[in-house]
Design an enzyme around this catalytic site. Structure first.
Site, PDB file in Angstrom:
ATOM      1  NE  ARG A   1       6.482  -0.753  10.270  1.00  0.00           N
ATOM      2  CZ  ARG A   1       5.497  -0.659   9.391  1.00  0.00           C
ATOM      3  NH1 ARG A   1       5.673   0.031   8.276  1.00  0.00           N
ATOM      4  NH2 ARG A   1       4.342  -1.249   9.610  1.00  0.00           N
TER       5      ARG A   1
ATOM      6  NE  ARG B   1       1.824  -5.590  10.936  1.00  0.00           N
ATOM      7  CZ  ARG B   1       2.905  -5.288  10.220  1.00  0.00           C
ATOM      8  NH1 ARG B   1       4.062  -5.861  10.514  1.00  0.00           N
ATOM      9  NH2 ARG B   1       2.841  -4.429   9.242  1.00  0.00           N
TER      10      ARG B   1
ATOM     11  NE  ARG C   1       7.707  -2.949   6.536  1.00  0.00           N
ATOM     12  CZ  ARG C   1       6.403  -2.676   6.461  1.00  0.00           C
ATOM     13  NH1 ARG C   1       5.939  -1.998   5.444  1.00  0.00           N
ATOM     14  NH2 ARG C   1       5.582  -3.094   7.388  1.00  0.00           N
TER      15      ARG C   1
ATOM     16  NE  ARG D   1      -4.252  -1.696   9.056  1.00  0.00           N
ATOM     17  CZ  ARG D   1      -3.275  -1.100   8.387  1.00  0.00           C
ATOM     18  NH1 ARG D   1      -3.393   0.142   8.028  1.00  0.00           N
ATOM     19  NH2 ARG D   1      -2.184  -1.776   8.071  1.00  0.00           N
TER      20      ARG D   1
ATOM     21  CE  LYS E   1      -2.123  -1.191   3.847  1.00  0.00           C
ATOM     22  NZ  LYS E   1      -1.565  -2.503   4.164  1.00  0.00           N
TER      23      LYS E   1
HETATM   24  P1  B4P Z   1       4.639  -1.600   2.086  1.00  0.00           P
HETATM   25  O1  B4P Z   1       4.253  -0.817   0.879  1.00  0.00           O
HETATM   26  O2  B4P Z   1       5.458  -0.872   3.114  1.00  0.00           O
HETATM   27  O3  B4P Z   1       3.382  -2.262   2.837  1.00  0.00           O
HETATM   28  P2  B4P Z   1       2.096  -1.682   3.526  1.00  0.00           P
HETATM   29  O4  B4P Z   1       0.991  -2.460   2.885  1.00  0.00           O
HETATM   30  O5  B4P Z   1       2.012  -0.188   3.419  1.00  0.00           O
HETATM   31  O6  B4P Z   1       2.387  -2.073   5.065  1.00  0.00           O
HETATM   32  P3  B4P Z   1       1.650  -2.054   6.486  1.00  0.00           P
HETATM   33  O7  B4P Z   1       0.240  -2.574   6.355  1.00  0.00           O
HETATM   34  O8  B4P Z   1       2.567  -2.772   7.389  1.00  0.00           O
HETATM   35  O9  B4P Z   1       1.653  -0.607   7.033  1.00  0.00           O
HETATM   36  P4  B4P Z   1       0.766   0.424   7.828  1.00  0.00           P
HETATM   37  O10 B4P Z   1       1.729   1.497   8.038  1.00  0.00           O
HETATM   38  O11 B4P Z   1      -0.494   0.752   7.085  1.00  0.00           O
HETATM   39  O12 B4P Z   1       5.378  -2.897   1.576  1.00  0.00           O
HETATM   40  C1  B4P Z   1       5.953  -3.831   2.464  1.00  0.00           C
HETATM   41  C2  B4P Z   1       7.296  -4.321   1.967  1.00  0.00           C
HETATM   42  O13 B4P Z   1       7.129  -5.022   0.723  1.00  0.00           O
HETATM   43  C3  B4P Z   1       8.281  -3.182   1.695  1.00  0.00           C
HETATM   44  O14 B4P Z   1       9.536  -3.553   2.188  1.00  0.00           O
HETATM   45  C4  B4P Z   1       8.281  -3.057   0.175  1.00  0.00           C
HETATM   46  O15 B4P Z   1       9.536  -2.618  -0.327  1.00  0.00           O
HETATM   47  C5  B4P Z   1       7.980  -4.475  -0.275  1.00  0.00           C
HETATM   48  N1  B4P Z   1       7.230  -4.523  -1.536  1.00  0.00           N
HETATM   49  C6  B4P Z   1       6.237  -3.678  -1.925  1.00  0.00           C
HETATM   50  N2  B4P Z   1       5.778  -4.023  -3.150  1.00  0.00           N
HETATM   51  C7  B4P Z   1       6.486  -5.133  -3.539  1.00  0.00           C
HETATM   52  C8  B4P Z   1       6.474  -5.963  -4.716  1.00  0.00           C
HETATM   53  N3  B4P Z   1       5.644  -5.748  -5.728  1.00  0.00           N
HETATM   54  N4  B4P Z   1       7.340  -7.028  -4.758  1.00  0.00           N
HETATM   55  C9  B4P Z   1       8.189  -7.267  -3.724  1.00  0.00           C
HETATM   56  N5  B4P Z   1       8.264  -6.491  -2.596  1.00  0.00           N
HETATM   57  C10 B4P Z   1       7.415  -5.445  -2.498  1.00  0.00           C
HETATM   58  O16 B4P Z   1       0.299  -0.207   9.258  1.00  0.00           O
HETATM   59  C11 B4P Z   1       1.133  -0.432  10.377  1.00  0.00           C
HETATM   60  C12 B4P Z   1       0.325  -0.647  11.679  1.00  0.00           C
HETATM   61  O17 B4P Z   1      -0.273   0.620  12.103  1.00  0.00           O
HETATM   62  C13 B4P Z   1      -0.882  -1.602  11.612  1.00  0.00           C
HETATM   63  O18 B4P Z   1      -0.518  -2.952  11.816  1.00  0.00           O
HETATM   64  C14 B4P Z   1      -1.791  -1.058  12.776  1.00  0.00           C
HETATM   65  O19 B4P Z   1      -1.404  -1.540  14.032  1.00  0.00           O
HETATM   66  C15 B4P Z   1      -1.564   0.437  12.726  1.00  0.00           C
HETATM   67  N6  B4P Z   1      -2.604   1.101  11.907  1.00  0.00           N
HETATM   68  C16 B4P Z   1      -2.399   1.732  10.715  1.00  0.00           C
HETATM   69  N7  B4P Z   1      -3.572   2.208  10.223  1.00  0.00           N
HETATM   70  C17 B4P Z   1      -4.541   1.858  11.124  1.00  0.00           C
HETATM   71  C18 B4P Z   1      -5.956   2.020  11.158  1.00  0.00           C
HETATM   72  N8  B4P Z   1      -6.617   2.641  10.156  1.00  0.00           N
HETATM   73  N9  B4P Z   1      -6.650   1.532  12.222  1.00  0.00           N
HETATM   74  C19 B4P Z   1      -6.020   0.913  13.233  1.00  0.00           C
HETATM   75  N10 B4P Z   1      -4.676   0.705  13.252  1.00  0.00           N
HETATM   76  C20 B4P Z   1      -3.936   1.170  12.200  1.00  0.00           C
END
Ligand code: B4P
Length: 196
Positions: free
Chosen positions: A137, A148, A131, A92, A17
């Site tokens: 993190r 998660r 990551r 979420r 994302k």
């Molecule tokens: P990212 O792009 O970093 O993944 P993400 O989906 O944004 O991550 P996440 O769900 O953990 O984050 P959030 O901050 O929202 O990609 C992950 C990895 O994969 C990276 O290293 C990237 O380089 C790699 N990658 C990406 N695309 C790729 C591809 N095509 N091929 C190979 N590798 C690839 O959430 C963090 C925490 O915050 C949650 O668990 C929760 O506790 C809290 N939180 C956030 N929003 C919330 C909400 N609305 N309500 C309640 N809690 C919340």
């Protein structure tokens, strides 16, 4: 704000994302709202909200709805005359989904499209472990990653039916090159824009 492009990026932890948001912002000039980034900034500043949020995030749990919804409302209030929003990691839960609809309605706006990144669990675990080697993190370790993923299935995945019923859900294959995935998303968004 009227008739702006409001994109939600839905997907399990590690589905890309954050990665794809950056590219979509570059293309459409939208305002990025990542609740994960906002919460991590609070944690870094050691604010009261940050300390509370960290107690959930480090266990792989979601931060309570009222906190996250309040934070989002604050961000949106500050934004005037933007061409649209990318909601990255929000909503979420169904409660958050309904709150976002209400919030946008206040501005005569609505969700335009929901892009759901589909990635299998083995790949998600590998990405997040990788990551974790560099991110520092507190939630990128195996035990928390598994928690998660469970939380995603229980609390976030039901949003797919919620938006499916509204005819807004587009599932995008999230495995492959970042560029190919981005191009699939652009195709879906441009199709929507062309429809008017
Ligand atoms: P990212 O792009 O970093 O993944 P993400 O989906 O944004 O991550 P996440 O769900 O953990 O984050 P959030 O901050 O929202 O990609 C992950 C990895 O994969 C990276 O290293 C990237 O380089 C790699 N990658 C990406 N695309 C790729 C591809 N095509 N091929 C190979 N590798 C690839 O959430 C963090 C925490 O915050 C949650 O668990 C929760 O506790 C809290 N939180 C956030 N929003 C919330 C909400 N609305 N309500 C309640 N809690 C919340």
């Amino acid at each position: 704000m009227l008739n702006i492009l409001n994109i939600i990026l839905l997907g399990a932890p590690g589905s890309g994302k954050g990665t794809q948001s950056e590219k979509l912002i570059g293309k459409y000039g939208l305002k990025h709202i990542s609740t994960g980034d906002l919460l991590r900034a609070e944690i870094k500043e050691k604010t009261a909200l940050g300390v509370l949020a960290d107690s959930y995030i480090s266990k792989g749990q979601l931060v309570p709805d009222d906190i996250v919804i309040g934070m989002l409302e604050e961000q949106m209030k500050r934004c005037r005359d933007v061409p649209g929003f990318i909601f990255d990691g929000f909503p979420r839960t169904l409660v958050q989904g309904r709150a976002l609809d209400r919030l946008l309605a206040k501005y005569n706006e609505k969700v335009s499209i929901v892009l759901s990144l589909e990635v299998d669990e083995d790949e998600l675990i590998q990405r997040l472990l990788k990551r974790g080697e560099i991110s520092g993190r507190s939630d990128d370790n195996r035990e928390t990653i598994e928690a998660r993923l469970h939380v995603y299935q229980e609390q976030t995945a039901p949003l797919k039916a919620f938006y499916g019923d509204q005819g807004k859900l587009v599932e995008v294959m999230g495995v492959g090159s970042v560029e190919d995935i981005f191009n699939s998303m652009v195709l879906a968004v441009d199709r929507l824009v062309a429809k008017g």
